[in-house]
Design a protein around this motif. Structure first.
Motif, PDB file in Angstrom:
ATOM      1  N   THR A  59      34.876  56.866  39.760  1.00 56.40           N
ATOM      2  CA  THR A  59      35.021  56.266  38.603  1.00 56.40           C
ATOM      3  C   THR A  59      36.436  55.746  38.185  1.00 56.40           C
ATOM      4  OG1 THR A  59      33.245  57.735  37.813  1.00 56.40           O
ATOM      5  CG2 THR A  59      34.242  56.771  36.174  1.00 56.40           C
ATOM      6  N   LEU A  60      37.350  56.458  38.452  1.00 55.80           N
ATOM      7  CA  LEU A  60      38.739  55.827  38.308  1.00 55.80           C
ATOM      8  C   LEU A  60      39.043  54.477  38.921  1.00 55.80           C
ATOM      9  CD1 LEU A  60      40.775  59.034  38.018  1.00 55.80           C
ATOM     10  CD2 LEU A  60      40.128  57.583  36.217  1.00 55.80           C
ATOM     11  N   ALA A  61      38.539  54.762  40.228  1.00 58.56           N
ATOM     12  CA  ALA A  61      38.508  53.542  41.189  1.00 58.56           C
ATOM     13  C   ALA A  61      37.796  52.368  40.700  1.00 58.56           C
ATOM     14  CB  ALA A  61      38.297  53.924  42.845  1.00 58.56           C
ATOM     15  N   LEU A  62      36.732  52.282  40.239  1.00 56.14           N
ATOM     16  CA  LEU A  62      35.784  51.427  39.854  1.00 56.14           C
ATOM     17  C   LEU A  62      36.470  50.922  38.622  1.00 56.14           C
ATOM     18  CD1 LEU A  62      33.285  49.592  39.898  1.00 56.14           C
ATOM     19  CD2 LEU A  62      32.344  51.508  38.630  1.00 56.14           C
ATOM     20  N   THR A  63      37.084  51.657  37.603  1.00 56.56           N
ATOM     21  CA  THR A  63      37.624  51.231  36.437  1.00 56.56           C
ATOM     22  C   THR A  63      38.749  50.334  36.770  1.00 56.56           C
ATOM     23  OG1 THR A  63      36.774  52.993  35.292  1.00 56.56           O
ATOM     24  CG2 THR A  63      38.445  51.689  33.951  1.00 56.56           C
ATOM     25  N   VAL A  64      39.886  50.855  37.378  1.00 54.53           N
ATOM     26  CA  VAL A  64      40.703  49.904  38.247  1.00 54.53           C
ATOM     27  C   VAL A  64      40.511  48.649  38.799  1.00 54.53           C
ATOM     28  CG1 VAL A  64      42.810  50.009  39.546  1.00 54.53           C
ATOM     29  CG2 VAL A  64      42.335  52.009  38.243  1.00 54.53           C
ATOM     30  N   ARG A  65      39.412  48.584  39.480  1.00 57.69           N
ATOM     31  CA  ARG A  65      38.910  47.327  40.232  1.00 57.69           C
ATOM     32  C   ARG A  65      38.506  46.578  39.200  1.00 57.69           C
ATOM     33  NH1 ARG A  65      36.600  50.831  43.692  1.00 57.69           N
ATOM     34  NH2 ARG A  65      34.473  50.230  43.263  1.00 57.69           N
ATOM     35  N   ARG A  66      37.582  46.928  38.196  1.00 58.64           N
ATOM     36  CA  ARG A  66      37.166  46.213  36.834  1.00 58.64           C
ATOM     37  C   ARG A  66      38.475  45.682  36.374  1.00 58.64           C
ATOM     38  NH1 ARG A  66      34.965  42.641  35.416  1.00 58.64           N
ATOM     39  NH2 ARG A  66      34.619  42.192  33.517  1.00 58.64           N
ATOM     40  N   LEU A  67      39.459  46.230  36.020  1.00 57.42           N
ATOM     41  CA  LEU A  67      40.719  45.720  35.338  1.00 57.42           C
ATOM     42  C   LEU A  67      41.206  44.778  36.015  1.00 57.42           C
ATOM     43  CD1 LEU A  67      42.026  48.792  33.718  1.00 57.42           C
ATOM     44  CD2 LEU A  67      41.141  47.100  32.577  1.00 57.42           C
ATOM     45  N   HIS A  68      41.173  44.979  37.500  1.00 58.60           N
ATOM     46  CA  HIS A  68      41.833  43.978  38.263  1.00 58.60           C
ATOM     47  C   HIS A  68      41.116  42.504  38.176  1.00 58.60           C
ATOM     48  CE1 HIS A  68      43.880  47.061  41.378  1.00 58.60           C
ATOM     49  NE2 HIS A  68      44.229  46.765  40.309  1.00 58.60           N
ATOM     50  N   ASP A  69      39.626  42.709  38.125  1.00 55.65           N
ATOM     51  CA  ASP A  69      38.857  41.519  37.848  1.00 55.65           C
ATOM     52  C   ASP A  69      39.390  40.632  36.751  1.00 55.65           C
ATOM     53  OD1 ASP A  69      36.811  39.889  38.804  1.00 55.65           O
ATOM     54  OD2 ASP A  69      35.748  40.529  37.038  1.00 55.65           O
ATOM     55  N   LEU A  70      39.893  41.330  35.821  1.00 56.18           N
ATOM     56  CA  LEU A  70      40.334  40.532  34.497  1.00 56.18           C
ATOM     57  C   LEU A  70      41.896  40.166  34.590  1.00 56.18           C
ATOM     58  CD1 LEU A  70      39.223  43.310  31.891  1.00 56.18           C
ATOM     59  CD2 LEU A  70      38.024  40.979  32.380  1.00 56.18           C
ATOM     60  N   PRO A  78      40.307  33.126  42.131  1.00 55.25           N
ATOM     61  CA  PRO A  78      41.270  34.274  42.658  1.00 55.25           C
ATOM     62  C   PRO A  78      42.528  34.601  41.938  1.00 55.25           C
ATOM     63  CG  PRO A  78      40.626  32.573  44.539  1.00 55.25           C
ATOM     64  CD  PRO A  78      40.342  31.992  42.884  1.00 55.25           C
ATOM     65  N   ASN A  79      42.665  35.840  41.863  1.00 51.49           N
ATOM     66  CA  ASN A  79      44.036  36.353  41.426  1.00 51.49           C
ATOM     67  C   ASN A  79      44.779  37.132  42.332  1.00 51.49           C
ATOM     68  OD1 ASN A  79      43.021  38.926  41.028  1.00 51.49           O
ATOM     69  ND2 ASN A  79      42.252  38.699  38.937  1.00 51.49           N
ATOM     70  N   GLN A  80      45.806  37.835  41.993  1.00 53.08           N
ATOM     71  CA  GLN A  80      46.532  38.521  42.631  1.00 53.08           C
ATOM     72  C   GLN A  80      46.048  39.958  43.193  1.00 53.08           C
ATOM     73  OE1 GLN A  80      49.992  39.788  40.500  1.00 53.08           O
ATOM     74  NE2 GLN A  80      48.624  41.333  39.157  1.00 53.08           N
ATOM     75  N   TYR A  81      44.669  40.152  42.951  1.00 52.14           N
ATOM     76  CA  TYR A  81      43.966  41.249  43.127  1.00 52.14           C
ATOM     77  C   TYR A  81      42.961  40.864  44.026  1.00 52.14           C
ATOM     78  CZ  TYR A  81      46.762  43.394  39.702  1.00 52.14           C
ATOM     79  OH  TYR A  81      47.675  43.747  38.633  1.00 52.14           O
TER      80      TYR A  81
END
Length: 117
Positions: free
Chosen positions: A62-73, A105-108
């Motif tokens: 859940t934490l990893a998914l939330t971090v990846r979601r923030l990376h999408d932004l 694309p972004n830095q992530y």
């Protein structure tokens, strides 16, 4: 169910990006499982033992998914800590997770929506 298994396959992957659909489908499935487990807890008189164990087992993905979601932004995973700000933090994190990701694309990494198409 596909989004749920995709998230679990990336159990502790904090790099990359996650689409809104992946995030919210996982969240929806999590809520359904928690409701069923809470009913089971009540029926067998286990307090909230089963729900607690499930929450503990799915904490890292859940934490990893939330971090990846923030990376999408285009935001750092450290933005997750905004949730700990009283009153407004949780609401702000909710708004962030509901916001459309960057189409380029972004830095992530590349746009996961473009990869899915």
């Amino acid at each position: 169910m596909n989004h749920y298994t995709d998230v679990l396959k990336k159990y502790a992957t904090f790099s990359g990006r996650a689409r809104r659909q992946e995030y919210w489908m996982f969240f929806l499935f999590q809520m359904a499982v928690v409701i069923v487990l809470a009913i089971l807890d009540a029926v067998i008189g286990a307090g909230s033992l089963i729900v607690g164990l499930y929450a503990l087992a799915t904490l890292v993905p859940t934490l990893a998914l939330t971090v990846r979601r923030l990376h999408d932004l285009g935001k750092s995973g450290a933005w997750y800590f905004i949730a700990f700000v009283p009153l407004i933090g949780g609401i702000w994190l909710l708004v962030l997770t509901a916001t459309a990701g960057q189409p380029q694309p972004n830095q992530y990494g590349p746009d996961p929506k473009a990869l899915a198409a």
